[in-house]
Design an enzyme around this catalytic site. Sequence first.
Site, short mmCIF file in Angstrom:
data_model
loop_
_atom_site.label_atom_id
_atom_site.label_comp_id
_atom_site.label_asym_id
_atom_site.label_seq_id
_atom_site.Cartn_x
_atom_site.Cartn_y
_atom_site.Cartn_z
N HIS A 1 0.89 -1.17 -0.03
CA HIS A 1 -0.05 -0.16 0.16
C HIS A 1 0.78 1.24 0.15
O HIS A 1 0.63 2.19 -0.75
CB HIS A 1 -0.96 -0.02 1.16
N GLU A 2 1.73 1.22 1.00
CA GLU A 2 2.38 2.50 1.08
C GLU A 2 3.30 2.78 -0.23
O GLU A 2 3.79 3.90 -0.61
CB GLU A 2 3.56 2.62 2.39
N HIS B 1 3.39 7.06 -6.79
CA HIS B 1 2.60 7.98 -7.07
C HIS B 1 3.35 9.42 -7.15
O HIS B 1 3.63 10.23 -7.90
CB HIS B 1 1.35 8.19 -6.26
N HIS C 1 1.81 4.59 -2.80
CA HIS C 1 1.95 6.36 -2.59
C HIS C 1 3.39 6.48 -3.27
O HIS C 1 3.41 7.65 -3.78
CB HIS C 1 2.05 6.54 -1.18
#
Length: 667
Positions: free
Chosen positions: A454-455, A461, A458
Amino acid sequence: MLEPSTLPFEFPDYSALEAAHYLDAIGQGVDQHLEELGAIAQNTDAPTFENTFVAVERCGQLLRRTVMAYWTVFSAHATDELREIDPEIQSLVSGHQDAIHLDEALFARLSALDARALTGEDARLVSETLRTFRAAGAELDEKRKQELRALNSQITDLSSEYSRKLLGTMNDAAVHYSDAAELDGLSDGQLASASDAARAAGHTQGYLLSLVLPTGQPMLECLELSESRRRLFEASVNRGQEGANRTLDLGAQMASLRSKRAALLGFDTHADVVLQDATAPGLEAVKARLAGLVPAAVANARAEAAELEKISGAPIQPWDWTYYSAAVARERYTLDRAALREYFELDAVLVRGVFSAASRLYGLGFTERFDFPLYHPDVRTWEVFNEDGSSLGLFVGDFFARPTKAGGAWMNSIRESASLLEERPVVTNTLNIPKPAQGEPALVSLDEVNTLFHEFGHALHGLFSAAIYPSLSGTAVPRDFVEYPSQVNEMWALHPEVLPGYAAHTVTGEPLPAGTVDTLDAAALWGEGFATTEYLTAAVLDLSWHSLVDGEMVSDPLAFEQRVLTDAGLIPDLVPSRYRTGYFKHIFDGGYSAGYYSYIWSEVLDADTVQWFTENGGLKRENGERFRDELLSRGNTRDPLESYEIFRGRPARIEPLLARRGLAKGK
């Protein structure tokens, strides 16, 4: 900090930086930035895009690089010296934002530009800059601007105090057990880690279980004794309620002041202020989405509780829920989630899982580097390369829990990708995985595996941003969109082309037993009632605090919690909120006020995107390139929903989310 770093990627020399350096550099950065902006505002030449908007983007580089370096280290390694200066830094930065956004001459110059001929990212920069100024009060008269400055200063001070006290109460609430028998169910490695934690905290004997930020504590799944589980659970849910580190009143005061500020800005509630910058159409739409999900989620949670009581033989207690839920999974699906830890070693998950999936999708390469001066010995760095060998950026990983680190997991940026500044990204992932005892492998749970993926979503991104202007770069998107790319990246954690690469028993080297993923898939909906209800409870609590109107003050935060949650049809006595007011860092010191709904809002896009990847062959380079080019690289350079619809070929549909969460009719 006063000059750009000469290190690669302009990486800060953390080994040379002391608390006083940050404070001094931020103070000088504020003065320098105001001087630069003043020159723009007083420019006698007619305003153009270059001499006004682009000039503003170029300003304030001393302040920008110092603040980004400071926020990274303060959240991850808040030493006593940093905590001492933090209130002054927060006050400086907050006051400076007001000085910028409430500057009449600067706003007049920005507003005077005729931007009708601009297109693309240039037009987006104008519209977003003006929207930000107006949302911050640029159009208020001078009397109301003064009131706004005072409110912002008070809110900043309270938020800073909340953060400091939350870290204190996290450490205070760690549970000490004197006898190993109280911790039956923990592995030898977990016991050794708890023993080390006790010594580090000053205990001469026994074992210490530190807390993670959410209500649910990982060890509740393993501890055999209900009394031991009760002590850990109650320490978690009662954080911030008593003593010198009481945070409840600070949260209530912030909510009240935010409602007063909203009225000053011409809005009914703080939630209305926040949602003007969201992809959601408004507060009522968000409330309706949450309200529509609650009945099915609660019904599923009650059905799960009934199943748990068949095993426990008594009404289920909230501290026993995770333990017996794991027992159901073992019995019904022959799934022992705790035993899975032995197959998930941190480095293997990271390098052969997270990095490998990114290599397959996007052609990335990773080389660990050991030549950067870091703020803590546990921190690690990797240079990230594109498929053609060109350097993309730097990834910083800080994975282990420590007393100086805020709870939870997050991504941050030390530098951002912005071609205007010829800047390459340096992004961080920070987690709170219990540090193993000396010589033991760093094992992670399945939930922590998902968090790593998940991280890193980020991080991608931020790394992939192709923005020209820093204010539109990477994750600078609406709050209810920012979680979407990270949620999508979780889909690769158990992908059949990724999992075998990293899941191997840390002692025997044996692969994960055949059929484990099928078992996990079969068990996927088990526990979803609890998980969805726990999340919705937090989202409703957040919106309730931030739907207060001006003059509405809550004197008893715990009674307020109970009332608004039960009125919403939730069951907080059985399924407590993922975060309660006393430790809801996201909304009182994390930028998510009136925005915690974002996770479920983003998950609509996520579930629909997972369906797209599945329909188009999954882990393929061409799929990754499309996702990178049309979505991840775009940041806020165009409307994020426009980016989504270009990528997907249509607007998102909610049906994949309902199916995933077990909320679809007939499920």
